[in-house]
Design a protein around this motif. Sequence first.
Motif, PDB file in Angstrom:
ATOM      1  N   MET A 164       0.630  -1.235  -0.094  1.00  0.00           N
ATOM      2  CA  MET A 164       0.091   0.065   0.102  1.00  0.00           C
ATOM      3  C   MET A 164       0.702   1.440  -0.104  1.00  0.00           C
ATOM      4  O   MET A 164       0.495   2.396  -0.238  1.00  0.00           O
ATOM      5  N   ASP A 165       2.077   1.127   0.146  1.00  0.00           N
ATOM      6  CA  ASP A 165       3.012   2.339   0.229  1.00  0.00           C
ATOM      7  C   ASP A 165       3.080   2.934  -1.083  1.00  0.00           C
ATOM      8  O   ASP A 165       3.087   4.114  -1.147  1.00  0.00           O
ATOM      9  N   TYR A 166       3.326   2.010  -1.936  1.00  0.00           N
ATOM     10  CA  TYR A 166       3.232   2.501  -3.390  1.00  0.00           C
ATOM     11  C   TYR A 166       2.209   3.562  -3.839  1.00  0.00           C
ATOM     12  O   TYR A 166       2.055   4.537  -4.387  1.00  0.00           O
ATOM     13  N   VAL A 167       0.799   3.013  -3.485  1.00  0.00           N
ATOM     14  CA  VAL A 167      -0.423   3.223  -3.904  1.00  0.00           C
ATOM     15  C   VAL A 167      -0.287   4.829  -2.884  1.00  0.00           C
ATOM     16  O   VAL A 167      -1.128   5.819  -3.719  1.00  0.00           O
ATOM     17  N   ASP A 168       0.059   4.911  -1.842  1.00  0.00           N
ATOM     18  CA  ASP A 168      -0.257   6.225  -1.083  1.00  0.00           C
ATOM     19  C   ASP A 168       0.955   7.054  -1.800  1.00  0.00           C
ATOM     20  O   ASP A 168       0.671   8.245  -1.829  1.00  0.00           O
ATOM     21  N   LEU A 169       1.857   6.684  -2.242  1.00  0.00           N
ATOM     22  CA  LEU A 169       3.032   7.691  -2.759  1.00  0.00           C
ATOM     23  C   LEU A 169       2.409   8.277  -4.172  1.00  0.00           C
ATOM     24  O   LEU A 169       2.210   9.348  -4.280  1.00  0.00           O
ATOM     25  N   VAL A 170       1.523   7.390  -4.802  1.00  0.00           N
ATOM     26  CA  VAL A 170       1.154   7.916  -6.092  1.00  0.00           C
ATOM     27  C   VAL A 170      -0.063   8.755  -5.898  1.00  0.00           C
ATOM     28  O   VAL A 170      -0.201   9.805  -6.467  1.00  0.00           O
ATOM     29  N   VAL A 171      -0.877   8.359  -4.696  1.00  0.00           N
ATOM     30  CA  VAL A 171      -1.921   9.290  -4.684  1.00  0.00           C
ATOM     31  C   VAL A 171      -1.613  10.655  -4.002  1.00  0.00           C
ATOM     32  O   VAL A 171      -1.882  11.633  -4.407  1.00  0.00           O
ATOM     33  N   ASN A 172      -0.488  10.575  -3.231  1.00  0.00           N
ATOM     34  CA  ASN A 172       0.036  12.018  -2.626  1.00  0.00           C
ATOM     35  C   ASN A 172       0.598  12.696  -3.795  1.00  0.00           C
ATOM     36  O   ASN A 172       0.468  13.877  -3.844  1.00  0.00           O
ATOM     37  N   GLY A 173       1.236  11.807  -4.583  1.00  0.00           N
ATOM     38  CA  GLY A 173       1.954  12.811  -5.776  1.00  0.00           C
ATOM     39  C   GLY A 173       0.796  13.468  -6.715  1.00  0.00           C
ATOM     40  O   GLY A 173       1.116  14.471  -7.165  1.00  0.00           O
ATOM     41  N   LEU A 174      -0.027  12.635  -7.018  1.00  0.00           N
ATOM     42  CA  LEU A 174      -1.175  13.374  -7.548  1.00  0.00           C
ATOM     43  C   LEU A 174      -1.779  14.645  -7.155  1.00  0.00           C
ATOM     44  O   LEU A 174      -2.120  15.469  -7.715  1.00  0.00           O
ATOM     45  N   GLN A 175      -2.130  14.338  -5.805  1.00  0.00           N
ATOM     46  CA  GLN A 175      -2.400  15.406  -5.111  1.00  0.00           C
ATOM     47  C   GLN A 175      -1.759  16.694  -5.026  1.00  0.00           C
ATOM     48  O   GLN A 175      -2.105  17.690  -5.184  1.00  0.00           O
ATOM     49  N   ALA A 176      -0.386  16.606  -4.983  1.00  0.00           N
ATOM     50  CA  ALA A 176       0.526  17.461  -5.131  1.00  0.00           C
ATOM     51  C   ALA A 176       0.588  18.182  -6.369  1.00  0.00           C
ATOM     52  O   ALA A 176       0.465  19.455  -6.546  1.00  0.00           O
ATOM     53  N   ALA A 177       0.671  17.479  -7.610  1.00  0.00           N
ATOM     54  CA  ALA A 177       0.207  17.932  -8.767  1.00  0.00           C
ATOM     55  C   ALA A 177      -0.722  18.681  -9.110  1.00  0.00           C
ATOM     56  O   ALA A 177      -0.652  19.827  -9.616  1.00  0.00           O
ATOM     57  N   SER A 178      -1.727  18.284  -8.558  1.00  0.00           N
ATOM     58  CA  SER A 178      -3.279  19.077  -8.676  1.00  0.00           C
ATOM     59  C   SER A 178      -3.058  20.375  -7.855  1.00  0.00           C
ATOM     60  O   SER A 178      -3.355  21.475  -8.455  1.00  0.00           O
ATOM     61  N   MET A 179      -2.386  20.227  -6.714  1.00  0.00           N
ATOM     62  CA  MET A 179      -2.364  21.640  -5.969  1.00  0.00           C
ATOM     63  C   MET A 179      -1.180  22.700  -6.705  1.00  0.00           C
ATOM     64  O   MET A 179      -1.595  23.797  -6.927  1.00  0.00           O
ATOM     65  N   VAL A 180      -0.042  22.033  -7.222  1.00  0.00           N
ATOM     66  CA  VAL A 180       0.655  23.017  -8.144  1.00  0.00           C
ATOM     67  C   VAL A 180       0.095  23.571  -9.238  1.00  0.00           C
ATOM     68  O   VAL A 180       0.272  24.602  -9.464  1.00  0.00           O
ATOM     69  N   ILE A 181      -0.876  22.582 -10.056  1.00  0.00           N
ATOM     70  CA  ILE A 181      -1.390  23.278 -11.460  1.00  0.00           C
ATOM     71  C   ILE A 181      -2.551  24.368 -10.885  1.00  0.00           C
ATOM     72  O   ILE A 181      -2.565  25.354 -11.459  1.00  0.00           O
ATOM     73  N   ALA A 182      -3.209  24.112  -9.923  1.00  0.00           N
ATOM     74  CA  ALA A 182      -4.173  24.899  -9.192  1.00  0.00           C
ATOM     75  C   ALA A 182      -3.590  26.353  -9.056  1.00  0.00           C
ATOM     76  O   ALA A 182      -3.997  27.329  -9.592  1.00  0.00           O
TER      77      ALA A 182
END
Length: 64
Positions: free
Chosen positions: A1-19
């Motif tokens: 599950m660590d990889y899934v959390d890493l991907v989810v957190n990365g996508l959330q961070a990317a969304s914040m950067v884009i916003a």
Amino acid sequence: MDYVDLVVNGLQAASMVIAGASAVAALTPSKRDDEVVGKIRGTVDKVRNVADVLALNIFHAKRK
């Protein structure tokens, strides 16, 4: 599950950067920041395409 959390957190961070970058681009009159935001969005679109393939969202299940 660590990889899934890493991907989810990365996508959330990317969304914040884009916003944030989109807000800056909307508030400033220069074209340079618009180009940077466009490049960021292009990169995120490529990542989404890879995620779609990994999730087996192919053919009719793709985003439009």
